[in-house]
Design a protein around this motif. Structure first.
Motif, PDB file in Angstrom:
ATOM      1  N   THR A   1       0.838  -1.205   0.000  1.00 33.97           N
ATOM      2  CA  THR A   1       0.000   0.000   0.000  1.00 33.97           C
ATOM      3  C   THR A   1       0.870   1.251   0.000  1.00 33.97           C
ATOM      4  OG1 THR A   1      -1.649  -1.211   1.272  1.00 33.97           O
ATOM      5  CG2 THR A   1      -1.884   1.182   1.233  1.00 33.97           C
TER       6      THR A   1
ATOM      7  N   HIS B   1       0.270   4.207   5.768  1.00 31.03           N
ATOM      8  CA  HIS B   1      -1.157   4.380   5.416  1.00 31.03           C
ATOM      9  C   HIS B   1      -2.036   4.357   6.668  1.00 31.03           C
ATOM     10  CE1 HIS B   1      -0.802   0.104   5.935  1.00 31.03           C
ATOM     11  NE2 HIS B   1      -2.105  -0.072   5.780  1.00 31.03           N
TER      12      HIS B   1
ATOM     13  N   TYR C   1       0.734  10.649   6.276  1.00 27.47           N
ATOM     14  CA  TYR C   1      -0.274   9.898   5.523  1.00 27.47           C
ATOM     15  C   TYR C   1       0.078  10.029   4.042  1.00 27.47           C
ATOM     16  CZ  TYR C   1      -3.252   9.623   9.662  1.00 27.47           C
ATOM     17  OH  TYR C   1      -3.758   9.328  10.894  1.00 27.47           O
TER      18      TYR C   1
END
Ligand code: PEP
Ligand code: MN
Length: 337
Positions: free
Chosen positions: A112, A301, A315
């Motif tokens: 991710t 994430h 983030y």
């Protein structure tokens, strides 16, 4: 000593001079500049008759290198060192963005974050598999399993890999998976480790020690260069001061100072430099404005559940916004991203 040869001296004459210097008990390192060969001749301080060397027919000049770090200094090599890492030429006009989690935690996390940072313009994925933790009860990293995940996630998104090597025995293993070997702040003066990473034949990311002077940091780089590996990237990551509001004090002075003293590329880690998520972007922008060759930034994430350094991790959307800002600043300081 810096031994500059006359312009147009042949390769065989150059080897001859280098050979003669070695016969005097010196280690010889070469750098070429403006069509001239420069030989850095370093020894253990035993007396050498430099007048004799000065008289050799191919020699133009012999002069001391007036700093303790010899091969790292711009006196030895005036031009910038440029290292090829993945798609980036680090130390050139191109800025490098290295980003990723503090530690590799799982397949989902690695993939991710890799996807997100690649989309924003990072070319190198960071992630620790062996973590130097203050507490023995904190997460120590996934070990080789973490390296495998890091490599697969990077390959899936066309990224190179940087990962920390904690000790000498781990060098061959980490070098099997990583494109750049990170020596952490806590190990900056682990001279056995510096020797070992130098011999792995890969670029080394050398972080500044927790309480190290610039000169000590450059001397650690000298340990690597003196072993024949000149692929060193310096990383300013903040130093210990009396200030407690931030985790460390990011020493942006170090950027122009190192740029003047050394030909090596220098990047900045605003994540460990501040320890506070919303202070990362302002210091990252300042670092690029001050002349850094790039950044290494922690991104996660789901930082609330990170196993290390969540509070300083951006983030993915914050990293994307920062990358856009860096692109703008790059244009102002004559760089590209
Ligand atoms: C890291 O990069 O996660 C790290 C441990 O860095 P440092 O060695 O600068 O503390
Ligand atoms: Mn970290």
């Amino acid at each position: 000593m810096l031994v500059v040869l006359k312009k147009g001296v042949s390769e065989s004459a150059t080897s001859d001079v280098a050979g003669r210097l070695r016969m005097l008990g010196l280690a010889v390192h070469r750098s070429d500049h403006d069509g001239q060969v420069r030989l850095g001749a370093v020894g253990d301080g035993a007396p050498i008759d430099w007048e004799l060397v000065r008289g050799w027919p191919m020699v133009q000049s012999v002069a001391p290198i007036p700093v303790p770090f010899k091969l790292v200094s711009r006196v030895f090599q005036p031009r910038d060192t440029v290292l090829s890492v993945g798609r980036c030429a680090i130390g050139s006009h191109q800025l490098v963005l290295m980003a990723g989690p503090c530690s590799i935690e799982s397949e989902t996390q690695a993939f991710t974050v890799a996807e997100a940072v690649a989309r924003s313009g990072a070319t190198v994925l960071r992630g620790g598999a062996y973590k130097p933790r203050t507490s023995p009860y904190s997460f120590q990293g996934l070990g080789e399993e973490g390296l495998k995940l890091l490599r697969r996630a990077a390959d899936a998104h066309g990224l190179a890999v940087v990962s920390e090597v904690l000790d000498t025995q781990l060098v061959p293993l980490v070098a099997r998976y990583a494109d750049v070997l990170q020596v952490g702040a806590r190990n900056m003066q682990n001279f056995a480790l510096l020797r070992e990473v130098a011999h792995a034949g890969k670029p080394v990311l050398l972080k500044r020690g927790l309480a190290s002077t610039i000169e000590e940091w450059l001397m650690s780089a000298e340990h690597i260069l003196s072993q024949g590996n000149s692929q060193v990237i310096l990383c300013e990551r903040g130093i210990r001061t009396f200030e407690t509001y931030t985790r460390n004090t990011l020493d942006l002075n170090a950027i122009p100072v190192v740029k003047e003293l050394s030909h090596l590329p220098v990047i900045v880690d605003p994540s460990h430099g501040t320890g506070i998520r919303d202070k990362v972007a302002p210091m990252a922008r300042a670092a690029i404005a001050a002349g850094a060759d790039g950044l290494i930034v922690e991104v996660h994430h789901d930082p609330d559940h990170a196993l290390s350094d969540g509070p300083q991790s951006l983030y993915p959307d914050q990293f994307a916004a920062l990358a856009d800002q860096i692109r703008t600043i790059a244009g102002v300081v004559g760089r590209t991203l």
